[in-house]
Design a protein around this motif. Structure first.
Motif, PDB file in Angstrom:
ATOM      1  N   GLY A  61     -17.635 -32.638  35.756  1.00  0.00           N
ATOM      2  CA  GLY A  61     -17.513 -33.325  36.693  1.00  0.00           C
ATOM      3  C   GLY A  61     -16.374 -32.419  35.682  1.00  0.00           C
ATOM      4  O   GLY A  61     -14.654 -32.575  36.515  1.00  0.00           O
ATOM      5  N   HIS A  62     -15.725 -32.928  34.511  1.00  0.00           N
ATOM      6  CA  HIS A  62     -14.426 -32.579  33.509  1.00  0.00           C
ATOM      7  C   HIS A  62     -14.242 -31.289  34.157  1.00  0.00           C
ATOM      8  O   HIS A  62     -13.325 -30.529  34.648  1.00  0.00           O
ATOM      9  CB  HIS A  62     -14.261 -33.335  32.947  1.00  0.00           C
ATOM     10  N   SER A  87     -10.745 -38.671  32.163  1.00  0.00           N
ATOM     11  CA  SER A  87     -10.804 -36.991  32.753  1.00  0.00           C
ATOM     12  C   SER A  87      -9.135 -36.540  33.487  1.00  0.00           C
ATOM     13  O   SER A  87      -9.325 -35.384  33.014  1.00  0.00           O
ATOM     14  CB  SER A  87     -12.407 -36.927  33.299  1.00  0.00           C
ATOM     15  N   THR A  88      -9.224 -37.202  34.741  1.00  0.00           N
ATOM     16  CA  THR A  88      -8.432 -37.213  35.417  1.00  0.00           C
ATOM     17  C   THR A  88      -7.246 -36.249  34.537  1.00  0.00           C
ATOM     18  O   THR A  88      -6.641 -35.617  34.968  1.00  0.00           O
ATOM     19  CB  THR A  88      -8.028 -37.802  36.849  1.00  0.00           C
ATOM     20  N   VAL A 130      -7.542 -40.671  43.160  1.00  0.00           N
ATOM     21  CA  VAL A 130      -8.892 -40.928  42.155  1.00  0.00           C
ATOM     22  C   VAL A 130      -9.687 -42.115  43.326  1.00  0.00           C
ATOM     23  O   VAL A 130      -9.321 -43.449  43.840  1.00  0.00           O
ATOM     24  CB  VAL A 130      -9.000 -41.455  41.346  1.00  0.00           C
ATOM     25  N   ASP A 156     -10.375 -37.083  43.027  1.00  0.00           N
ATOM     26  CA  ASP A 156     -11.298 -36.996  42.136  1.00  0.00           C
ATOM     27  C   ASP A 156     -12.741 -38.032  42.515  1.00  0.00           C
ATOM     28  O   ASP A 156     -11.762 -39.150  42.777  1.00  0.00           O
ATOM     29  CB  ASP A 156     -10.970 -37.990  40.450  1.00  0.00           C
ATOM     30  N   ALA A 158     -15.586 -38.748  42.305  1.00  0.00           N
ATOM     31  CA  ALA A 158     -16.186 -38.752  40.705  1.00  0.00           C
ATOM     32  C   ALA A 158     -17.377 -40.079  40.591  1.00  0.00           C
ATOM     33  O   ALA A 158     -18.649 -40.454  40.745  1.00  0.00           O
ATOM     34  CB  ALA A 158     -15.838 -38.970  39.386  1.00  0.00           C
ATOM     35  N   MET A 178     -13.584 -33.541  43.610  1.00  0.00           N
ATOM     36  CA  MET A 178     -14.874 -33.087  42.247  1.00  0.00           C
ATOM     37  C   MET A 178     -15.909 -34.071  42.109  1.00  0.00           C
ATOM     38  O   MET A 178     -14.940 -35.311  42.508  1.00  0.00           O
ATOM     39  CB  MET A 178     -13.923 -32.584  41.506  1.00  0.00           C
ATOM     40  N   GLY A 192     -23.538 -33.053  34.610  1.00  0.00           N
ATOM     41  CA  GLY A 192     -23.224 -31.981  35.968  1.00  0.00           C
ATOM     42  C   GLY A 192     -22.129 -32.152  36.904  1.00  0.00           C
ATOM     43  O   GLY A 192     -21.637 -33.655  36.465  1.00  0.00           O
ATOM     44  N   PHE A 314     -11.524 -49.651  34.556  1.00  0.00           N
ATOM     45  CA  PHE A 314     -10.436 -48.780  33.454  1.00  0.00           C
ATOM     46  C   PHE A 314      -9.383 -49.369  32.997  1.00  0.00           C
ATOM     47  O   PHE A 314      -8.268 -49.955  32.788  1.00  0.00           O
ATOM     48  CB  PHE A 314      -9.701 -47.625  34.520  1.00  0.00           C
TER      49      PHE A 314
HETATM   50  C1  LIG Z   1     -17.194 -39.664  35.555  1.00  0.00           C
HETATM   51  C2  LIG Z   1     -15.857 -39.331  35.561  1.00  0.00           C
HETATM   52  C3  LIG Z   1     -15.640 -38.205  35.599  1.00  0.00           C
HETATM   53  C4  LIG Z   1     -15.557 -36.974  34.583  1.00  0.00           C
HETATM   54  O1  LIG Z   1     -16.874 -36.780  35.234  1.00  0.00           O
HETATM   55  P1  LIG Z   1     -17.863 -35.693  34.001  1.00  0.00           P
HETATM   56  O2  LIG Z   1     -19.181 -35.434  34.746  1.00  0.00           O
HETATM   57  O3  LIG Z   1     -18.700 -37.270  32.781  1.00  0.00           O
HETATM   58  O4  LIG Z   1     -17.441 -34.600  33.708  1.00  0.00           O
HETATM   59  C5  LIG Z   1     -13.654 -37.967  35.673  1.00  0.00           C
HETATM   60  N1  LIG Z   1     -13.321 -38.892  36.723  1.00  0.00           N
HETATM   61  C6  LIG Z   1     -13.736 -39.892  36.910  1.00  0.00           C
HETATM   62  C7  LIG Z   1     -13.110 -41.034  37.465  1.00  0.00           C
HETATM   63  C8  LIG Z   1     -14.991 -40.109  36.085  1.00  0.00           C
HETATM   64  O5  LIG Z   1     -15.744 -41.596  36.694  1.00  0.00           O
END
Ligand SMILES: *Cc1c(COP(=O)(O)O)cnc(C)c1O
Length: 371
Positions: A61-62, A87-88, A130, A156, A158, A178, A192, A314
């Motif tokens: 995801g990153h 990551s964000t 997010v 984001d 995720a 994403m 992935g 978080f």
């Molecule tokens: C898991 C996550 C990511 C990163 O994803 P990866 O697949 O681990 O690179 C980014 N943002 C949030 C909020 C996440 O929980």
């Protein structure tokens, strides 16, 4: 499991035979990566599941998020939330952009559109909100603000795989979203990720950016990186996707048991899905307000003593990370709601296989901390 240690999560895996059957053809084709058959199959299957016309797979995801920021050719300031995973914020900073932190809503911990609006200036190029824990952002207000100011809107998502609002998939909002398919997410491909996007022409761009910028055998168009998903990960995704409905249904049972047990404890705030939102029950977040009588850290320790691993997630806020200390604009005092929640939140063990007796045991430990 009831007498053992309970981890905060447990990756979902298909039956071994199913995975072996899925990867067997790779021994015939010897085609292991670079958009092979499994990759193409998974893209189509995900397009159907997520209800989108097009999607691009990534190694994680990153890298997917970094690739979107590059492919959109952004410059300047990006309004985002500090209440997120590293990551964000890292993606924004690593792409040479300046994050500007907006505070969050106190009810579902997503970015507050009113705060976003106040922070927009002539250097702002994009908004990166997010979706949090399986709750969606205020997507209508954010779309309106982005359109009015001519800003890109990149989610984001995720935490939002499979989430729908009034029947509309989380993947359908913004210019791009994403998704992460990391081992710990609701849907995993081991590692992935994917990007869903509005402009059909964006697919070619993303595919080039994730493969060294290569357009064809003799043309390298961008200074791209390498962020391709391999065939073994795509095969894992194909298997896990077959079980996703059951996965989410079992998570729901676990979540509802937690909420039933915790929602009436004084000083405890749980975060149940809003009207019209079909959640994926990605994380079970609990906020301990002062009225509860024990701090978040006390509850965390008590759970640990009882063999239960919770997570401060978080925490810390990304605008409070050691690596950003001293940078202008990185100050948790400027996002007081996020600072309040981050210092009081715990995510409790949540996965499809978690036994309801274990949920009860966890809730008993939490309740025993109250004054
Ligand atoms: C898991 C996550 C990511 C990163 O994803 P990866 O697949 O681990 O690179 C980014 N943002 C949030 C909020 C996440 O929980």
């Amino acid at each position: 499991m009831s007498d053992g240690k309970i981890l905060v999560t447990r990756s979902s895996m298909p039956p071994l035979d199913e995975y072996v059957d899925e990867i067997a053809p790779l021994w015939e084709s010897h085609w292991l990566t670079n958009m092979g058959a499994k990759h193409r199959e998974l893209e189509s299957a995900l397009e159907e599941y997520l209800g989108v016309d097009d999607l691009a797979l990534f190694v994680n995801g990153h890298q997917a998020l970094e690739c979107v920021l590059e492919a959109m050719d952004l410059k300047g300031k990006v309004i985002t939330t500090p209440y997120t995973f590293a990551s964000t914020t890292h993606a924004i900073v690593r792409k040479g952009l300046t994050p500007v932190f907006a505070d969050i809503r106190p009810d579902n911990y997503t970015i507050d559109p009113a705060r976003v609006e106040e922070l927009i200036d002539e250097d702002t190029c994009a908004i990166v909100p997010v979706h949090v824990y399986g709750n969606l952002c205020d997507v209508d207000a954010l779309a309106e603000i982005a359109a009015r100011h001519g800003l890109k809107l990149i989610y984001d998502a995720a935490h939002a795989f499979g989430v729908r609002r009034n029947g509309v998939s989380a993947a359908a909002y913004g210019d791009a979203s994403m998704f992460s398919f990391h081992a710990t997410k609701v849907f995993n491909t081991i590692e992935g990720g994917a990007v869903c996007f509005r402009d059909p022409a964006f697919k070619t761009k993303l595919n080039r950016w994730k493969n060294f910028g290569i357009a064809d055998e003799e043309t390298v168009e961008y200074v791209g990186g390498n962020a391709k998903m391999n065939e073994f990960c795509a095969a894992m995704g194909l298997c896990n996707l077959r079980h996703i409905g059951e996965e989410i249904a079992r998570r729901r049972r676990v979540a509802e048991r937690y909420w039933e047990r915790l929602r009436d404890l004084p000083g405890v705030r749980v975060c149940e899905p809003e009207q019209g939102v079909e959640s994926n029950y990605a994380y079970l977040a609990v906020v301990f307000e002062d009225e509860f009588g024990a701090t978040r850290d006390e509850v965390f320790s008590r759970l640990g003593e009882n063999g239960v691993c919770a997570r401060k997630y978080f925490y810390p806020l990304t605008n409070d990370f050691a690596c950003y200390r001293g940078r202008t604009g990185f100050d948790p005092a400027e996002t007081p709601v996020a600072a309040h929640v981050a210092s009081r939140v715990l995510t409790l063990p949540m996965y499809a296989d978690l036994a309801l007796e274990d949920v009860d045991r966890i809730c008993d430990v939490v309740a025993s901390c109250a004054r």
